[in-house]
Design an enzyme around this catalytic site. Sequence first.
Site, PDB file in Angstrom:
ATOM      1  N   LEU A   1       0.974  -1.121  -0.062  1.00  0.00           N
ATOM      2  CA  LEU A   1      -0.061  -0.051   0.020  1.00  0.00           C
ATOM      3  C   LEU A   1       0.796   1.040   0.075  1.00  0.00           C
ATOM      4  O   LEU A   1       2.095   1.337   0.553  1.00  0.00           O
ATOM      5  CB  LEU A   1      -0.961   0.064   1.349  1.00  0.00           C
ATOM      6  N   ASP A   2       0.382   2.321  -0.656  1.00  0.00           N
ATOM      7  CA  ASP A   2       1.237   3.691  -0.603  1.00  0.00           C
ATOM      8  C   ASP A   2       1.166   3.995   0.690  1.00  0.00           C
ATOM      9  O   ASP A   2       0.538   3.582   1.785  1.00  0.00           O
ATOM     10  CB  ASP A   2       0.545   4.634  -0.969  1.00  0.00           C
ATOM     11  N   ARG A   3       2.395   4.566   1.313  1.00  0.00           N
ATOM     12  CA  ARG A   3       2.841   5.220   2.628  1.00  0.00           C
ATOM     13  C   ARG A   3       1.664   6.003   3.111  1.00  0.00           C
ATOM     14  O   ARG A   3       1.392   6.010   4.219  1.00  0.00           O
ATOM     15  CB  ARG A   3       3.920   6.133   2.788  1.00  0.00           C
TER      16      ARG A   3
ATOM     17  N   THR B   1      -1.629   5.809   2.536  1.00  0.00           N
ATOM     18  CA  THR B   1      -3.038   5.108   2.403  1.00  0.00           C
ATOM     19  C   THR B   1      -2.919   3.847   3.669  1.00  0.00           C
ATOM     20  O   THR B   1      -1.949   3.573   4.008  1.00  0.00           O
ATOM     21  CB  THR B   1      -3.021   4.127   1.175  1.00  0.00           C
TER      22      THR B   1
END
Length: 330
Positions: A145-147, A149
Site C-alpha cells: 500500500l502507498d505510505r 494510504t
Amino acid sequence: MRRKRHTPPSPLPQRHGVDPVRVRLPAAGTWRTVREHLVERLSGAGAGVVDGMFDAGRIVGADGRPVTADAPYVPGLFVWFHRDLPDEVPVPFPLEVVHRDEHIVVADKPHFLATTPRGSHVAETALARLRRELDLPALTAAHRLDRLTAGLVLFTVRPEERGAYQTLFRDRRVCKEYEAVAPYDPTVPLPRTVRSRIVKERGVLTAREVPGEPNAVSRVELVEHRESTGGPGGLARYRLTPATGQTHQLRVHMAALGLPILGDPLYPQVTAPVPAGDFRRPLQLLARSLEFTDPVTGEEHRFRSGRVLAAWACHARWAAGTDDGPSDGQ
C-alpha cells in the site's frame, strides 16, 4: 534450458527488522577491484563512505568474512552489507494485526507508515515493525500500500509460499475494496466504472492518464454524503473497487472525476512537502477489505479494517490538523 543461478543465504543477520543489502557483481565490467565497483555503484553515498565500510569490515562475502578494499573483482561474486539507517521520525500510530496463522499475517496499517523499506523509510515500515514485534524475521510482503494510504496489507510467513500469494494479486484473484472521503458533487453520475490508461514514470512524483488502451479500471460508488460539511457541495464517503493495480490508480481516477481525495498532496496538483513528523491531515483513503481463497490451505478469507477515516468522523478536527491520529481507525 538455462539453469537458475543459486543465490547463497545471507551471512549477516537482520538489523532492526531490516535485511542486509546484497550486491552481485556483474558478469562484465572493467573494474579491477570490488571497491572500484561499489564506489561506482553506490555513487550517491560517496567513496569515503564506501572506504569506511571496508575499513570497518562491514562488507562481507558469502562466508561472512570481511572483503578487503583491494580484493580483485570476480564476476558473479556476492557481497553483503548493512546500510546506514536514516534518521527516521517514528510513526506514532499502532500497527494492528487482524489475523495471524502459520502462513500469513494480515495487518491494518496506519497512514504515514510505508509497507516495506524504501528510500528514507527503512526501519519505520510495516514490514520491519512486524518482523521485530512478532519475531518473524522471514516475514515478507505479498503486496504494497502507498505510505499515505491506511488499511489492510497481506504478509507471508514462509518465503517459499510468498509466490503463491503474490500470484493471487497478479492474477486479480483478490477482491479489494477501498473507502475514501472526497467532495460531494451531485452532477457526477455514480456508480460508474472508470477506465483509462495510466503511466507512472520513474523519478516523477505523479502518475498521469494518457491516450491509449485502458490499463486501469476502478468502480466508484457513493456510499453517503453530507451536504453541509467540508465546502459548498459537502463531503461524501465513497466505495472504490479497483480491478487493476496501477500506481496511484484510485487517486488519479478520483481526481479525474473532479472528486480529489481529501489530504492528497499530489492530485489534482502537487503541494509543498510537509516537514518530517507532520502527521496532520492524512490522506483519506483506506484499504477497507481483502477477500480471497488461500492458495495454500484453500480457506476462504475475508478481512475488514476497523478504521474510521478521520475527515468523516470529524471533518473540522481533521481540517484543523488537531486529530490525534490513532483515533483515525481505532
